[in-house]
Design an enzyme around this catalytic site. Structure first.
Site, PDB file in Angstrom:
ATOM      1  N   GLU A 295      -9.886  -2.258   5.345  1.00  0.00           N
ATOM      2  CA  GLU A 295     -10.516  -2.009   6.631  1.00  0.00           C
ATOM      3  C   GLU A 295     -11.773  -2.887   6.778  1.00  0.00           C
ATOM      4  O   GLU A 295     -12.260  -3.440   5.787  1.00  0.00           O
ATOM      5  CB  GLU A 295     -10.904  -0.529   6.724  1.00  0.00           C
TER       6      GLU A 295
ATOM      7  N   HIS B 226      -7.489  -5.166   9.968  1.00  0.00           N
ATOM      8  CA  HIS B 226      -7.173  -4.938   8.547  1.00  0.00           C
ATOM      9  C   HIS B 226      -5.870  -5.626   8.144  1.00  0.00           C
ATOM     10  O   HIS B 226      -4.968  -5.796   8.963  1.00  0.00           O
ATOM     11  CB  HIS B 226      -7.160  -3.442   8.180  1.00  0.00           C
TER      12      HIS B 226
ATOM     13  N   ASP C 105      -7.858  -3.219  14.117  1.00  0.00           N
ATOM     14  CA  ASP C 105      -9.238  -3.500  13.697  1.00  0.00           C
ATOM     15  C   ASP C 105      -9.322  -4.709  12.754  1.00  0.00           C
ATOM     16  O   ASP C 105     -10.371  -4.970  12.175  1.00  0.00           O
ATOM     17  CB  ASP C 105      -9.853  -2.261  13.027  1.00  0.00           C
TER      18      ASP C 105
ATOM     19  N   ASP D 184       0.814  -1.226   0.000  1.00  0.00           N
ATOM     20  CA  ASP D 184       0.000   0.000   0.000  1.00  0.00           C
ATOM     21  C   ASP D 184       0.843   1.270   0.000  1.00  0.00           C
ATOM     22  O   ASP D 184       2.052   1.225   0.246  1.00  0.00           O
ATOM     23  CB  ASP D 184      -0.961  -0.005   1.195  1.00  0.00           C
TER      24      ASP D 184
HETATM   25  C1  F6R Z   1       1.288  -1.753   6.151  1.00  0.00           C
HETATM   26  C2  F6R Z   1      -0.049  -2.326   6.181  1.00  0.00           C
HETATM   27  C3  F6R Z   1      -0.850  -2.392   7.437  1.00  0.00           C
HETATM   28  C4  F6R Z   1      -0.029  -2.645   8.695  1.00  0.00           C
HETATM   29  C5  F6R Z   1      -0.931  -2.600   9.931  1.00  0.00           C
HETATM   30  C6  F6R Z   1      -0.146  -2.799  11.199  1.00  0.00           C
HETATM   31  O1  F6R Z   1       1.836  -1.813   4.846  1.00  0.00           O
HETATM   32  O2  F6R Z   1      -0.516  -2.721   5.171  1.00  0.00           O
HETATM   33  O3  F6R Z   1      -1.816  -3.409   7.308  1.00  0.00           O
HETATM   34  O4  F6R Z   1       0.607  -3.878   8.598  1.00  0.00           O
HETATM   35  O5  F6R Z   1      -1.602  -1.376   9.979  1.00  0.00           O
HETATM   36  O6  F6R Z   1       0.682  -1.691  11.395  1.00  0.00           O
HETATM   37  P1  F6R Z   1       1.812  -1.719  12.514  1.00  0.00           P
HETATM   38  O7  F6R Z   1       2.779  -2.763  12.102  1.00  0.00           O
HETATM   39  O8  F6R Z   1       2.448  -0.349  12.447  1.00  0.00           O
HETATM   40  O9  F6R Z   1       1.150  -2.018  13.801  1.00  0.00           O
END
Ligand code: F6R
Length: 262
Positions: A143, A138, A136, A67
């Site tokens: 989401e 994702h 959440d 992303d």
């Molecule tokens: C990042 C991504 C997100 C993160 C998730 C967890 O490229 O796609 O799904 O993996 O938000 O983020 P952290 O690791 O910062 O807790």
């Protein structure tokens, strides 16, 4: 899904790096799907170490990131382009031409998403997709309520995700973009192997719902239950709400030799 419980994020990150390194050694021209955020940092550190100390060679590897924020140019310090340069690409030998990250500045976002999907197909698909999980549930930025068949597209971040990610923007919520381009759940599911990491007590509810709950768009990571080759590496706090954690530990401790992680 194989659940691997480790004592610390560092230990979990090293296991994940070994899984990735084994693939890179056995298939030097493999296609890796990569993630950003805090979770994969220990994995990137260990892969960088392996590159320097053990000659782990990424020269034929192709990468696709999950992303990118809409509206942040690659040179923006909080873009995922910049994140990947700082933590991984700047320290290993993946050729620039083989690095793919969605263009958050694309004027025609649907065309950029279609181009990204086509590039994955042209690379013969992703061999292993590294994932974190949001509080959440994702994966990527799919989401809750995201289609479980979705492909790369624009998504609106939830307020919870924006608040979670404000720490990367100096704690200033107003700076966190509202939109991103993300691989879809369907895109992630099309990869030949998925490796999800989750560390810390804040992830415990999302992990329990993803691994042991029903498959539901309200926790997009739960769709990984339908993936034939899915591993989930968690530390003790992130595993705390898994009802069958003793079983997962027993399975990991009693793997046949040929199945052990190098
Ligand atoms: C990042 C991504 C997100 C993160 C998730 C967890 O490229 O796609 O799904 O993996 O938000 O983020 P952290 O690791 O910062 O807790």
């Amino acid at each position: 899904m194989e659940i691997i419980i480790q004592p610390t994020p560092e230990a979990g990150g090293i296991i994940a790096a070994r899984i990735i390194a084994k693939l890179v050694r056995t298939k030097p021209d493999c296609v890796l799907g990569l993630a950003t955020g805090s979770t994969p940092l220990a994995t990137y550190r260990e892969l960088v170490r392996m590159h320097h100390d053990e000659g782990l060679d990424f020269s034929r590897v192709t990468t696709f990131n999950l992303d990118e924020y809409v509206g942040l140019p690659p040179e923006h310090p909080h873009s995922y382009h910049a994140f990947m340069d700082e933590h991984f690409f700047g320290h290993v030998n993946v050729p620039r031409a083989r690095i793919h990250i969605p263009d958050g500045m694309a004027r025609d976002v649907p065309a950029e998403c279609a181009r990204y999907e086509a590039a994955i197909v042209a690379a013969a698909g992703i061999d292993l997709q590294l994932l974190g999980i949001g509080t959440d549930g994702h994966i990527g930025f799919n989401e809750p309520s995201s289609s479980l068949a979705s492909r790369t597209r624009i998504k609106t971040l939830t307020e919870r995700t924006r608040a979670d990610n404000a720490r990367f923007f100096g704690g200033d919520l107003a700076q966190v973009p509202f939109h991103c381009i993300t691989m879809g759940v369907g895109t992630i599911m099309a990869s030949r192997e998925v490796l999800m990491l989750a560390f810390g007590a804040r992830k415990a509810d999302a992990v329990a719902a993803a691994v042991e709950g029903p498959i539901t768009a309200m926790n997009p990571a739960s769709m990984l239950q339908m993936h034939a080759v899915a591993k989930c590496v968690v530390d003790e706090p992130a595993a705390a709400k898994l009802s069958r954690r003793d079983y997962y530990r027993w399975v990991f401790a009693n793997k046949p030799d040929w199945q052990r992680i190098a």
